[in-house]
Design a protein around this motif. Structure first.
Motif, short mmCIF file in Angstrom:
data_model
loop_
_atom_site.label_atom_id
_atom_site.label_comp_id
_atom_site.label_asym_id
_atom_site.label_seq_id
_atom_site.Cartn_x
_atom_site.Cartn_y
_atom_site.Cartn_z
N UNK A 72 0.84 -1.20 0.00
CA UNK A 72 0.00 0.00 0.00
C UNK A 72 0.88 1.25 0.00
N UNK A 73 0.61 2.15 -0.93
CA UNK A 73 1.36 3.40 -1.06
C UNK A 73 0.99 4.33 0.09
N UNK A 74 2.00 4.78 0.84
CA UNK A 74 1.74 5.69 1.96
C UNK A 74 2.24 7.11 1.70
N UNK A 81 9.81 7.71 -7.08
CA UNK A 81 10.02 7.09 -5.77
C UNK A 81 8.80 7.28 -4.90
N UNK A 82 8.41 6.18 -4.24
CA UNK A 82 7.28 6.20 -3.31
C UNK A 82 7.68 5.49 -2.03
N UNK A 83 6.83 5.62 -1.02
CA UNK A 83 6.98 4.91 0.24
C UNK A 83 5.77 3.99 0.37
N UNK A 84 6.02 2.73 0.78
CA UNK A 84 4.93 1.77 0.95
C UNK A 84 4.96 1.15 2.34
N UNK A 85 3.81 0.63 2.72
CA UNK A 85 3.69 -0.23 3.89
C UNK A 85 3.22 -1.58 3.37
N UNK A 100 10.34 2.53 -2.51
CA UNK A 100 10.25 1.79 -3.77
C UNK A 100 10.65 2.76 -4.87
N UNK A 101 11.56 2.34 -5.72
CA UNK A 101 12.03 3.18 -6.82
C UNK A 101 11.59 2.59 -8.15
#
Length: 137
Positions: A72-74, A81-85, A100-101
């Motif tokens: 899940x994208x947080x 680039x994103x941050x996920x949980x 995540x890149x």
């Protein structure tokens, strides 16, 4: 709520999987192995190639990850680039705020590298795209 479910599973000696964790965290009501989520989302949820906070990143099944994976994208850090949980990236654990890149040739999120430990990105993983939760309207 999702972390409470994880604590309850651990207390009962049960395994933590990515699918129920992502379902609870995102509100996307899809059942079955992670590799089936992309196809099952068709006609029920919007899908696309752009990450949005709250969307589910759908990883394809691979030899090393035959059941696929969902996260899940947080947070959106940049266009690549994103941050996920997510759960069970590291066996039976929840990983919060993992980077995540996008390493795809056309900047379309079809190939990514996932932060395996803070600041360390692992191998390349193919991605179907993002599944967007239904928004009441």
């Amino acid at each position: 709520m999702a972390l409470l479910e994880v604590e309850q599973k651990h207390a009962k000696g049960q395994r933590v999987w990515c699918v129920p964790y992502a379902r609870t965290l995102s509100g996307i009501e899809i059942r079955g192995n992670a590799k089936t989520w992309w196809a099952k989302a068709r006609n029920t949820y919007e899908r696309g190639s752009e990450p949005h906070v709250g969307s589910v990143m759908s990883f394809r099944g691979t030899r090393g990850m035959p059941l696929g994976h969902v996260a899940v994208v947080s947070e959106i850090v940049s266009d690549r680039e994103i941050i996920v949980n997510h759960a069970n990236w590291n066996r039976n654990r929840v990983s919060l705020k993992m980077g995540v890149k996008d390493v795809s040739k056309h900047n379309d999120w079809t190939l990514v590298r996932v932060e395996s430990q803070p600041g360390r990105y692992g191998r390349f993983y193919p991605v179907n795209g993002f599944i967007y939760p239904n928004v009441d309207g």
